[in-house]
Design a protein around this motif. Structure first.
Motif, short mmCIF file in Angstrom:
data_model
loop_
_atom_site.label_atom_id
_atom_site.label_comp_id
_atom_site.label_asym_id
_atom_site.label_seq_id
_atom_site.Cartn_x
_atom_site.Cartn_y
_atom_site.Cartn_z
N LEU A 194 0.83 -1.21 0.00
CA LEU A 194 0.00 0.00 0.00
C LEU A 194 0.86 1.26 0.00
O LEU A 194 0.54 2.25 -0.66
N THR A 195 1.98 1.21 0.72
CA THR A 195 2.89 2.35 0.74
C THR A 195 3.41 2.66 -0.66
O THR A 195 3.45 3.82 -1.09
N ALA A 196 3.79 1.60 -1.38
CA ALA A 196 4.28 1.79 -2.74
C ALA A 196 3.15 2.24 -3.68
O ALA A 196 3.35 3.10 -4.54
N GLU A 197 1.97 1.68 -3.50
CA GLU A 197 0.85 2.00 -4.36
C GLU A 197 0.46 3.47 -4.26
O GLU A 197 0.16 4.12 -5.27
N TYR A 198 0.47 3.99 -3.03
CA TYR A 198 0.08 5.38 -2.83
C TYR A 198 1.27 6.33 -2.85
O TYR A 198 1.09 7.56 -2.75
N ASP A 199 2.48 5.78 -2.95
CA ASP A 199 3.70 6.59 -3.01
C ASP A 199 3.79 7.52 -1.80
O ASP A 199 3.96 8.74 -1.93
N ILE A 200 3.64 6.93 -0.62
CA ILE A 200 3.72 7.69 0.63
C ILE A 200 4.69 6.99 1.56
O ILE A 200 5.16 5.89 1.27
N SER A 201 4.96 7.59 2.70
CA SER A 201 5.88 6.98 3.66
C SER A 201 5.19 5.85 4.42
O SER A 201 3.96 5.82 4.55
N MET A 202 5.99 4.94 4.94
CA MET A 202 5.47 3.84 5.73
C MET A 202 4.75 4.37 6.98
O MET A 202 3.71 3.85 7.39
#
Length: 247
Positions: free
Chosen positions: A48-56
């Motif tokens: 999900l972090t990669a999918e939304y391109d946000i921090s963990m």
């Protein structure tokens, strides 16, 4: 990381909100769309972090809030799942049952489209006279009815339930709603009162007219809080029991 660098999934969210709130809103949208069916886990935190391109850290905050809101649940060693309220025994806990915990047999004895009464419209947040699907269902134990249910669902949402052959419906309706309507029940509120059996209820429950009944009203809601089903359940007061453990 700024809101402008977040993933494309957030294009439809309110850019005025903080990033974690926008991610939460989009996950709620996907949950409402039943993207993850029963038994299917959400993607991992890393995915999900990669999918939304946000921090963990941001994703963990989002998931923690969804869990605190009762929307998702984390099962050790299995993953994160959309929480589906379990009502298998909730109505039956008020009436004496044989040991074993088996789900009683169900039989729908009436199904029809009708205009919503004032009471049903209020419970389902509809206009009076709006079309609803009405189901009358008997719950049976060893072939004998012990509970009678009047159930209303908004139309056209409930059209798949209106059209399916009755013998194709299982003993539990909420899984049927999810499978046939894409509707996930997340919560419900119940209230109890005492009434007396009408002649028709007495005939169906095998009791005398005017015999005391326990009436349980339930409004079932989606994860977004929308009223999805209203039901009135009736059982013999003579078999009513109430037990609670207070610590």
């Amino acid at each position: 990381m700024t809101q402008e660098t977040s993933g494309a999934e957030l294009n439809g969210t309110d850019h005025r909100l903080p990033l974690h709130a926008r991610v939460k809103d989009d996950l709620m949208r996907r949950i409402k769309a039943n993207e993850w069916s029963s038994g299917v886990p959400l993607p991992s935190e890393a995915q999900l972090t990669a999918e939304y391109d946000i921090s963990m850290g941001t994703m963990r905050k989002v998931l923690a809030e969804l869990a605190a809101d009762g929307i998702i649940e984390r099962l050790q060693g299995k993953g994160t799942f959309v929480r589906r309220a379990s009502f298998n025994q909730s109505l039956f806990r008020f009436f004496r049952q044989p040991t074993g915990g088996q789900t009683p047999e169900s039989r729908i004895v009436d199904r029809q489209e009708q205009p919503a009464s004032a009471v049903v419209a209020e419970k389902l947040r509809l206009e009076v006279g709006a079309p609803v699907l009405y189901l009358k269902r008997l719950r049976l134990r060893d072939g004998a009815a012990f509970q009678l249910e009047d159930i209303w669902l908004p139309l056209p949402d409930a059209q798949p339930i209106a059209e399916v052959e009755l013998d194709q419906l299982g003993s539990l309706l909420y899984p049927e709603y999810e499978q046939r309507m894409g509707l996930v029940i997340g919560s419900a509120s119940e209230s109890l009162s005492i009434c007396v059996a009408t002649p028709e209820q007495g005939r169906q429950l095998g009791c005398a007219a005017a015999e005391p009944l326990v009436k349980i009203n339930r409004i079932a809601r989606t994860h977004s809080g929308e009223a999805a089903e209203y039901r009135e359940s009736y059982g013999l007061a003579s078999s009513f029991q109430y037990e609670v453990e207070i610590n």
